[in-house]
Design a protein around this motif. Structure first.
Motif, short mmCIF file in Angstrom:
data_model
loop_
_atom_site.label_atom_id
_atom_site.label_comp_id
_atom_site.label_asym_id
_atom_site.label_seq_id
_atom_site.Cartn_x
_atom_site.Cartn_y
_atom_site.Cartn_z
N ASP A 1 -4.86 5.66 3.42
CA ASP A 1 -4.20 6.05 4.67
C ASP A 1 -2.75 6.46 4.42
O ASP A 1 -2.27 7.47 4.95
CB ASP A 1 -4.25 4.89 5.67
CG ASP A 1 -5.66 4.64 6.18
OD1 ASP A 1 -6.48 5.58 6.12
OD2 ASP A 1 -5.95 3.51 6.63
N ASP A 2 -2.04 5.66 3.63
CA ASP A 2 -0.63 6.00 3.34
C ASP A 2 -0.53 7.23 2.46
O ASP A 2 0.43 8.00 2.58
CB ASP A 2 0.05 4.81 2.65
CG ASP A 2 0.32 3.65 3.61
OD1 ASP A 2 0.78 3.92 4.73
OD2 ASP A 2 0.06 2.49 3.24
N PRO B 1 0.81 -1.22 0.00
CA PRO B 1 0.00 0.00 0.00
C PRO B 1 0.85 1.27 0.00
O PRO B 1 0.49 2.27 -0.64
CB PRO B 1 -0.84 -0.12 1.27
CG PRO B 1 -0.89 -1.58 1.55
CD PRO B 1 0.42 -2.14 1.10
N LYS B 2 1.97 1.22 0.71
CA LYS B 2 2.83 2.40 0.78
C LYS B 2 3.45 2.72 -0.58
O LYS B 2 3.52 3.89 -0.98
CB LYS B 2 3.93 2.17 1.81
CG LYS B 2 4.70 3.42 2.18
CD LYS B 2 5.62 3.15 3.35
CE LYS B 2 6.30 4.43 3.81
NZ LYS B 2 7.16 4.19 4.99
N ARG C 1 -9.74 1.01 -1.70
CA ARG C 1 -8.49 0.66 -1.03
C ARG C 1 -8.18 1.68 0.05
O ARG C 1 -7.39 2.60 -0.12
CB ARG C 1 -7.35 0.60 -2.05
CG ARG C 1 -7.42 -0.55 -3.04
CD ARG C 1 -7.19 -1.90 -2.37
NE ARG C 1 -5.95 -1.94 -1.65
CZ ARG C 1 -4.79 -2.36 -2.18
NH1 ARG C 1 -4.75 -2.75 -3.45
NH2 ARG C 1 -3.70 -2.39 -1.46
N ARG C 2 -8.81 1.53 1.21
CA ARG C 2 -8.60 2.48 2.30
C ARG C 2 -7.19 2.38 2.88
O ARG C 2 -6.68 3.35 3.46
CB ARG C 2 -9.64 2.25 3.41
CG ARG C 2 -11.08 2.47 2.95
CD ARG C 2 -11.31 3.90 2.50
NE ARG C 2 -12.65 4.12 1.97
CZ ARG C 2 -13.69 4.51 2.69
NH1 ARG C 2 -13.56 4.70 4.01
NH2 ARG C 2 -14.87 4.70 2.13
N ASP C 3 -6.54 1.24 2.73
CA ASP C 3 -5.17 1.12 3.22
C ASP C 3 -4.23 2.00 2.39
O ASP C 3 -3.33 2.65 2.94
CB ASP C 3 -4.71 -0.34 3.18
CG ASP C 3 -4.91 -0.97 1.81
OD1 ASP C 3 -5.65 -0.40 0.98
OD2 ASP C 3 -4.32 -2.05 1.56
#
Length: 319
Positions: free
Chosen positions: A197-198, A167-168, A192-194
């Motif tokens: 967040d990043d 994700p990052k 894709r909430r992950d």
């Protein structure tokens, strides 16, 4: 005697008018000299003009015979600098003439990194047979695929080893790329909430005025067209990130993430009110201050007034 008196009177008249013998001859000589000078000057100009036209025609003819400058005859540094201003299409065309120069890896590496600022493959040891020109074609193909179907686009990047399944890494790629369709990107981040967040943590809002920081946030992460859960999620994440980037300011103003959330929502509603042609009775500054302080009582009246002025002068925060 009458004729003699007439000649004397006539001579006096001519002298008064400046036609005396010596003066008249001197002026006549000066006039002729000046006329000759003008004639000579005109002749020289015509001759010079003829020489200039001749040289221009000769230079033009020689340039037509020579054709374009051959970049291979220039120093390599200068040739690469010239070619670096071309886009990918023109560089491919240039490679038909200057194959060694236009296929140089540094040129294609610059094109890749100027369009896609971050890829996982940049930080890896290149595999055997790696080419930045080939990578550019793959990045372009993957971007087009993403704009049609985001999931397939990301899978394409991973299958080619361009992006890691992280994700990052995906968030960094999105943050540094401007060729992705924002509508498709909004759908992808909603799923894709992950990655979202990043992506939020990559923003730095330190020492930025709240409306300006909100505009920058929505330039990278486009707000939905309608209110709903996704918009509330975006504002919540922004509020926490803004407070994390400005801890001293938050303590000075006595603001919490919840108070920033209320301010952000108020700014969005004010933006719609002031910019929408369908709203005839625009919200006044006094009304905005009263409504905002009613929801967040710890905020000073001056600070809320500055927020109103910013929206009034600059415009929508989520346009």
């Amino acid at each position: 005697m009458g004729q003699g008196l007439w000649r004397v009177a006539r001579n006096q008249q001519l002298q008064q008018q400046g036609y005396s013998g010596p003066g008249y001859l001197a002026r006549e000589h000066g006039r002729r000299v000046a006329a000759n000078n003008v004639s000579n000057t005109s002749h020289r100009k015509q001759a010079q003009g003829g020489i200039d036209i001749y040289h221009l025609l000769k230079t033009r003819k020689s340039k037509e015979q020579e054709g374009f400058i051959n970049l291979e005859m220039l120093p390599p540094e200068l040739s690469f600098t010239i070619l670096s201003y071309l886009n990918a299409t023109d560089l491919c065309l240039a490679s038909c003439v200057w194959q060694d120069l236009a296929n140089d890896e540094l040129l294609w590496q610059g094109l890749c990194k100027s369009t896609w600022g971050h890829c996982s493959i940049y930080n890896k040891n290149p595999p055997l047979g790696f080419s930045f020109r080939k990578l550019y074609m793959q990045l372009d193909e993957g971007s087009l695929t993403f704009n049609a179907n985001p999931d397939e686009g990301v899978n394409y990047f991973m299958s080619k080893g361009i992006l890691d399944d992280s994700p990052k890494e995906i968030a960094k790629f999105i943050f540094c790329t401007r060729t992705l369709n924002w509508k498709k990107l909004r759908i992808y981040l909603d799923e894709r909430r992950d990655v979202l967040d990043d992506l939020v943590t990559l923003h730095n809002f330190r020492n930025q005025f709240l409306p300006n920081a909100l505009r920058e946030f929505f330039r990278h992460i486009h707000a939905p067209e309608e209110r709903g859960e996704y918009l509330e999620t975006l504002i919540t994440k922004f509020s926490h990130r803004f407070c994390a980037c400005n801890p001293d300011l938050m303590r000075e103003l006595g603001l919490s993430p919840d108070a920033v959330y209320v301010l952000c929502y108020s700014l969005i509603l004010l933006s719609i009110d002031l910019t929408s042609p369908h709203v005839k009775n625009k919200m006044s500054k006094r009304e905005f201050i009263r409504n905002t302080r009613r929801a967040a009582q710890n905020i000073s009246e001056d600070f809320v007034g500055h927020l109103y002025d910013n929206i009034y002068l600059i415009g929508h925060v989520a346009a």
